[in-house]
Design a protein around this motif. Structure first.
Motif: not given
Length: 135
Positions: A106-114
């Protein structure tokens, strides 16, 4: 450490250190030096174009197969393939590049909203007809 061999090489990209993962006549893949997660890599066409529409189709044909190889090589179970066009769309480097970003938790990688928009089916149908007529 090597530097990407681009033709013609934009100064900004030519000066960035490169840990090359794979190279062909048309494409270069290397680790991102500011990764969002372990294994975050970039896949770029060697043909210079600032936006996707600036690069001829035949210089894009290897991009997704190479990104797929990187997914397999990193062992990523969940990942994003991302490509931005223009500053407003979060493009920071003026050369087409595709990110392969593993999303291990949940904390690493891409975080996006949609932020979905409410759909007006009549407007959507009109837009569909307009776009379809141009494809």
């Amino acid at each position: 450490m090597e530097y990407p061999a681009l033709s013609p090489p934009p100064v900004a990209i030519r000066e960035i250190p490169c840990f090359k993962l794979l190279e062909t006549d048309k494409t270069l893949a290397f680790l991102d030096i500011n990764p969002l997660s372990q294994g975050h890599a970039l896949v770029i066409p060697k043909h210079h174009g600032e936006k996707l529409t600036d690069v001829p189709d035949d210089h894009l044909s290897e991009i997704l197969p190479i990104a797929k190889k990187l997914v397999v090589a990193t062992g990523a179970q969940e990942y994003n393939i991302l490509q931005n066009n223009g500053r407003g769309a979060h493009q920071e480097v003026g050369h087409v590049h595709f990110h392969m970003i593993p999303k291990p938790n949940e904390t690493e990688g891409l975080g996006i909203s949609w932020p979905q928009q409410k759909t007006d089916m009549e407007k959507l149908k009109k837009l569909f007809e307009e776009i379809k007529s141009k494809v």
